[in-house]
Design an enzyme around this catalytic site. Structure first.
Site, PDB file in Angstrom:
ATOM      1  N   PRO A  92       0.820  -1.221   0.000  1.00  0.00           N
ATOM      2  CA  PRO A  92       0.000   0.000   0.000  1.00  0.00           C
ATOM      3  C   PRO A  92       0.852   1.269   0.000  1.00  0.00           C
ATOM      4  CG  PRO A  92      -0.684  -1.512   1.739  1.00  0.00           C
ATOM      5  CD  PRO A  92       0.593  -2.038   1.186  1.00  0.00           C
ATOM      6  N   GLU A 119       2.435  -8.003   8.441  1.00  0.00           N
ATOM      7  CA  GLU A 119       2.697  -6.550   8.399  1.00  0.00           C
ATOM      8  C   GLU A 119       3.714  -6.201   7.311  1.00  0.00           C
ATOM      9  OE1 GLU A 119      -0.098  -6.336  10.837  1.00  0.00           O
ATOM     10  OE2 GLU A 119       0.900  -4.464  10.266  1.00  0.00           O
ATOM     11  N   ARG A 161      -1.670  -8.408 -20.899  1.00  0.00           N
ATOM     12  CA  ARG A 161      -2.505  -8.014 -22.039  1.00  0.00           C
ATOM     13  C   ARG A 161      -1.766  -7.047 -22.964  1.00  0.00           C
ATOM     14  NH1 ARG A 161      -5.064  -3.206 -21.770  1.00  0.00           N
ATOM     15  NH2 ARG A 161      -6.841  -3.823 -23.044  1.00  0.00           N
ATOM     16  N   ASP A 176      -7.633   2.013 -24.886  1.00  0.00           N
ATOM     17  CA  ASP A 176      -7.723   1.737 -23.442  1.00  0.00           C
ATOM     18  C   ASP A 176      -7.877   3.030 -22.665  1.00  0.00           C
ATOM     19  OD1 ASP A 176      -7.363  -0.958 -23.656  1.00  0.00           O
ATOM     20  OD2 ASP A 176      -5.245  -0.951 -23.095  1.00  0.00           O
TER      21      ASP A 176
HETATM   22  N1  LIG Z   1      -3.242  -2.762  -1.239  1.00  0.00           N
HETATM   23  C1  LIG Z   1      -2.360  -3.679  -0.699  1.00  0.00           C
HETATM   24  N2  LIG Z   1      -2.464  -4.210   0.523  1.00  0.00           N
HETATM   25  C2  LIG Z   1      -1.430  -5.075   0.826  1.00  0.00           C
HETATM   26  C3  LIG Z   1      -1.244  -5.772   2.020  1.00  0.00           C
HETATM   27  C4  LIG Z   1      -0.157  -6.598   2.136  1.00  0.00           C
HETATM   28 BR1  LIG Z   1       0.117  -7.540   3.785  1.00  0.00          BR
HETATM   29  C5  LIG Z   1       0.759  -6.770   1.124  1.00  0.00           C
HETATM   30  C6  LIG Z   1       0.599  -6.094  -0.063  1.00  0.00           C
HETATM   31  C7  LIG Z   1      -0.507  -5.242  -0.201  1.00  0.00           C
HETATM   32  S1  LIG Z   1      -0.985  -4.267  -1.559  1.00  0.00           S
END
Ligand SMILES: Nc1nc2cc(Br)ccc2s1
Length: 250
Positions: A92, A119, A161, A176
């Site tokens: 994230p 985590e 793709r 696209d």
């Molecule tokens: N939006 C995302 N959430 C996560 C949680 C974890 Br744990 C690993 C990768 C990602 S990408």
């Protein structure tokens, strides 16, 4: 293109055997190698995580299983003749995954995905491999999943793709949403097919006109309309780039 995926849930990557990616694999356009990280653990419980230094909730993925596994993945890839690996770490807190980044990754001969759980992965793993190969931390959106495997599926489909010959109609990329060029920063407009009337709903007359210029104009207007409604932020980019372009031309 070669893809390697290291995960504690290999079964999560089964969708890479079907549909567009599955067909690309069957045609030899894509090689996919999924590795179970627990094969590089040596204790009775196949432990891949431990408590975080500094305290706090949750667990952190340990260095050694990742290091032993990734060393083997790199060695096997190089032995098979692959070259130019790029590590993609779904997180994230990474760089936003966009169509532009999909195009960039689709140009790479070898991607190694390292989806985390818990985590996350001990930072020293990414630091170690960043001394040897490019490491891209990539976010598929502002939300937190339970692990990175779903992100690997998303990124893989968006990249696969774009590989030559994977999409039947090579022209499909041009229209696209977000595709570089005229559609950059624009959402795709509505699409229609037969029957011409469905439950009393006809299709826009212009699409039956055969006038390609008017059809192109209508499609761009609809793309602008949908972008203004759903992603006004993209229009600011479009206006900015148009201004820059005008500025450069004067
Ligand atoms: N939006 C995302 N959430 C996560 C949680 C974890 Br744990 C690993 C990768 C990602 S990408």
């Amino acid at each position: 293109m070669r893809l390697d995926v290291v995960t504690i849930f290999p079964e999560y990557l089964e969708p890479l055997n079907v549909s567009l990616v599955g067909k690309a694999r069957a045609r030899g356009q894509l090689g996919v190698h999924v590795h179970d990280l627990r094969q590089w653990t040596y204790d009775r419980h196949n432990t891949v995580d431990d408590t975080p230094y500094g305290g706090g909730p949750g667990m952190v993925m340990k260095t050694d299983p990742w290091g032993d596994c990734l060393d083997q993945v790199l060695a096997d890839g190089y032995d098979s003749g692959a070259h130019g690996p790029v590590m993609v770490v779904p997180t994230p807190s990474g760089r936003p995954f966009t169509q532009e980044l999909a195009v960039e990754l689709a140009a790479q001969p070898w991607l190694i995905f390292t989806p985390a759980r818990y985590e996350g992965i001990d930072r020293r793993v990414m630091d170690e491999y960043a001394t040897r190969i490019p490491v891209h931390e990539v976010s598929i959106g502002d939300y937190v999943l339970a692990g990175g495997e779903a992100a690997v599926l998303v990124i893989t489909e968006a990249v696969a793709r774009l590989l030559p010959g994977v999409l039947g109609n090579a022209e499909s990329h041009r229209d696209d949403s977000f595709a570089p060029g005229e559609m950059a920063n624009l959402l795709e407009g509505p699409v229609y097919t037969k029957p011409p009337v469905w439950r009393g709903r006809a299709i826009p007359d212009v699409l039956l006109s055969g006038h390609h210029g008017k059809i192109a104009r209508w499609r761009r207007d609809e793309a602008l309309r949908r972008t203004a409604a759903n992603r006004p932020d993209l229009l600011e980019r479009t206006e900015a780039s148009a201004f820059d372009k005008k500025d450069r031309e004067t």
